[in-house]
Scaffold this motif. Structure first.
Motif, PDB file in Angstrom:
ATOM      1  N   VAL A 218      -7.880  -6.269   3.557  1.00 26.77           N
ATOM      2  CA  VAL A 218      -7.642  -4.862   3.848  1.00 26.77           C
ATOM      3  C   VAL A 218      -7.701  -4.079   2.547  1.00 26.77           C
ATOM      4  N   LEU A 219      -8.413  -2.951   2.555  1.00 28.76           N
ATOM      5  CA  LEU A 219      -8.610  -2.138   1.365  1.00 28.76           C
ATOM      6  C   LEU A 219      -7.989  -0.766   1.553  1.00 28.76           C
ATOM      7  N   LEU A 220      -7.534  -0.162   0.456  1.00 26.81           N
ATOM      8  CA  LEU A 220      -6.928   1.165   0.485  1.00 26.81           C
ATOM      9  C   LEU A 220      -7.707   2.107  -0.408  1.00 26.81           C
ATOM     10  N   SER A 221      -7.906   3.344   0.064  1.00 24.71           N
ATOM     11  CA  SER A 221      -8.441   4.434  -0.744  1.00 24.71           C
ATOM     12  C   SER A 221      -7.582   5.661  -0.490  1.00 24.71           C
ATOM     13  N   PHE A 222      -7.213   6.347  -1.558  1.00 24.55           N
ATOM     14  CA  PHE A 222      -6.390   7.552  -1.459  1.00 24.55           C
ATOM     15  C   PHE A 222      -6.804   8.454  -2.602  1.00 24.55           C
TER      16      PHE A 222
ATOM     17  N   SER B 184     -15.186   2.093  -2.579  1.00 27.76           N
ATOM     18  CA  SER B 184     -14.319   2.662  -1.557  1.00 27.76           C
ATOM     19  C   SER B 184     -15.092   3.599  -0.650  1.00 27.76           C
ATOM     20  N   ALA B 185     -14.466   3.966   0.427  1.00 30.70           N
ATOM     21  CA  ALA B 185     -15.096   4.885   1.379  1.00 30.70           C
ATOM     22  C   ALA B 185     -15.356   6.236   0.727  1.00 30.70           C
ATOM     23  N   TYR B 186     -14.538   6.623  -0.232  1.00 28.47           N
ATOM     24  CA  TYR B 186     -14.728   7.889  -0.921  1.00 28.47           C
ATOM     25  C   TYR B 186     -15.761   7.777  -2.033  1.00 28.47           C
ATOM     26  N   GLY B 187     -16.018   6.589  -2.507  1.00 31.22           N
ATOM     27  CA  GLY B 187     -16.946   6.378  -3.617  1.00 31.22           C
ATOM     28  C   GLY B 187     -16.223   6.480  -4.942  1.00 31.22           C
ATOM     29  N   THR B 188     -16.765   5.816  -5.953  1.00 27.82           N
ATOM     30  CA  THR B 188     -16.117   5.822  -7.259  1.00 27.82           C
ATOM     31  C   THR B 188     -16.971   6.496  -8.319  1.00 27.82           C
ATOM     32  N   HIS B 189     -18.005   7.202  -7.907  1.00 35.57           N
ATOM     33  CA  HIS B 189     -18.874   7.858  -8.881  1.00 35.57           C
ATOM     34  C   HIS B 189     -18.371   9.252  -9.188  1.00 35.57           C
ATOM     35  N   PHE B 190     -18.459   9.605 -10.455  1.00 40.37           N
ATOM     36  CA  PHE B 190     -18.003  10.912 -10.911  1.00 40.37           C
ATOM     37  C   PHE B 190     -19.031  11.963 -10.531  1.00 40.37           C
TER      38      PHE B 190
ATOM     39  N   MET C 149       0.834  -1.207   0.000  1.00 37.61           N
ATOM     40  CA  MET C 149       0.000   0.000   0.000  1.00 37.61           C
ATOM     41  C   MET C 149       0.868   1.254   0.000  1.00 37.61           C
ATOM     42  N   GLU C 150       1.923   1.229   0.794  1.00 44.23           N
ATOM     43  CA  GLU C 150       2.805   2.390   0.877  1.00 44.23           C
ATOM     44  C   GLU C 150       3.454   2.685  -0.472  1.00 44.23           C
ATOM     45  N   ALA C 151       3.881   1.651  -1.166  1.00 46.26           N
ATOM     46  CA  ALA C 151       4.496   1.820  -2.479  1.00 46.26           C
ATOM     47  C   ALA C 151       3.476   2.344  -3.494  1.00 46.26           C
ATOM     48  N   ALA C 152       2.225   1.883  -3.406  1.00 45.04           N
ATOM     49  CA  ALA C 152       1.174   2.349  -4.322  1.00 45.04           C
ATOM     50  C   ALA C 152       0.888   3.834  -4.110  1.00 45.04           C
ATOM     51  N   VAL C 153       0.833   4.269  -2.867  1.00 46.07           N
ATOM     52  CA  VAL C 153       0.598   5.684  -2.572  1.00 46.07           C
ATOM     53  C   VAL C 153       1.769   6.513  -3.093  1.00 46.07           C
ATOM     54  N   PHE C 154       2.991   6.072  -2.836  1.00 49.68           N
ATOM     55  CA  PHE C 154       4.166   6.806  -3.304  1.00 49.68           C
ATOM     56  C   PHE C 154       4.200   6.874  -4.831  1.00 49.68           C
TER      57      PHE C 154
ATOM     58  N   THR D  24      -9.235   0.394   5.167  1.00 48.47           N
ATOM     59  CA  THR D  24     -10.458  -0.143   5.765  1.00 48.47           C
ATOM     60  C   THR D  24     -10.564  -1.633   5.490  1.00 48.47           C
ATOM     61  N   LYS D  25     -11.596  -2.226   6.074  1.00 44.57           N
ATOM     62  CA  LYS D  25     -11.951  -3.620   5.784  1.00 44.57           C
ATOM     63  C   LYS D  25     -13.357  -3.618   5.214  1.00 44.57           C
ATOM     64  N   ASP D  26     -13.556  -4.341   4.139  1.00 46.61           N
ATOM     65  CA  ASP D  26     -14.876  -4.471   3.543  1.00 46.61           C
ATOM     66  C   ASP D  26     -15.729  -5.346   4.453  1.00 46.61           C
ATOM     67  N   PRO D  27     -16.948  -4.897   4.822  1.00 47.75           N
ATOM     68  CA  PRO D  27     -17.783  -5.691   5.730  1.00 47.75           C
ATOM     69  C   PRO D  27     -18.073  -7.108   5.222  1.00 47.75           C
ATOM     70  N   GLU D  28     -18.152  -7.251   3.892  1.00 43.96           N
ATOM     71  CA  GLU D  28     -18.437  -8.567   3.326  1.00 43.96           C
ATOM     72  C   GLU D  28     -17.210  -9.473   3.320  1.00 43.96           C
ATOM     73  N   TYR D  29     -16.011  -8.866   3.347  1.00 46.27           N
ATOM     74  CA  TYR D  29     -14.760  -9.625   3.297  1.00 46.27           C
ATOM     75  C   TYR D  29     -13.829  -9.096   4.394  1.00 46.27           C
ATOM     76  N   PRO D  30     -14.141  -9.349   5.653  1.00 44.10           N
ATOM     77  CA  PRO D  30     -13.392  -8.747   6.766  1.00 44.10           C
ATOM     78  C   PRO D  30     -11.917  -9.137   6.846  1.00 44.10           C
ATOM     79  N   SER D  31     -11.520 -10.207   6.198  1.00 38.94           N
ATOM     80  CA  SER D  31     -10.111 -10.597   6.253  1.00 38.94           C
ATOM     81  C   SER D  31      -9.259  -9.822   5.240  1.00 38.94           C
TER      82      SER D  31
END
Length: 146
Positions: A98-102, A135-141, A63-68, A89-96
């Motif tokens: 880990v998801l990233l939004s930036f 994602s927590a931010y949403g993907t809709h334009f 994740m750190e490399a993706a953000v950089f 975050t963790k998706d409620p449907e797939y709690p194991s």
């Protein structure tokens, strides 16, 4: 992990063909393939074409490399971006899993023809796990000019 960047942008162009050329230039400049595109003319400002397109980051990375890497890519389109902190975050449907939004935006990028751009880096769950998430931010334009 695999990641993708969802771009929302406004291009000052007359038609989809010219926007496609600009998107192709962004693809060449960033070095990452564009896998989908959607166009919608702004109702409030008809000289602007709203475009949503998706870049796939080619390599597996942390994740750190993706953000950089994303910070390096957005700098190719202009400096002085407004960015939010990465959200893990963790998706409620797939709690194991880990998801990233930036995300961030630029209201006056230096790339010719581009008047406004927003990026959203997120975990590419479809490619990696076979399911999609919002994602927590949403993907809709969101058309900011309407």
């Amino acid at each position: 992990m695999k990641f993708q960047i969802i771009w929302n942008a406004f291009f000052k162009v007359k038609n989809d063909e010219k926007a496609n050329r600009l998107i192709n230039q962004i693809e060449v400049r960033t070095g990452h393939p564009i896998v989908s595109k959607q166009f919608e003319r702004s109702k409030k400002e008809p000289s602007l074409l709203g475009v949503t397109f998706v870049s796939k980051l080619k390599d597996e990375m942390t994740m750190e490399a993706a953000v950089f890497q994303t910070l390096q890519l957005i700098n190719l389109l202009g400096s002085a971006w407004t960015v939010n902190n990465p959200l893990i975050t963790k998706d409620p449907e797939y709690p194991s899993e880990v998801l990233l939004s930036f995300e961030g935006f630029h209201s006056n990028p230096s790339f010719t023809g581009l008047t406004w751009v927003r990026f959203l880096l997120e975990t590419d769950t479809k490619l990696e796990y076979g399911w999609e998430h919002s994602s927590a931010y949403g993907t809709h334009f969101v058309n900011q000019l309407e």
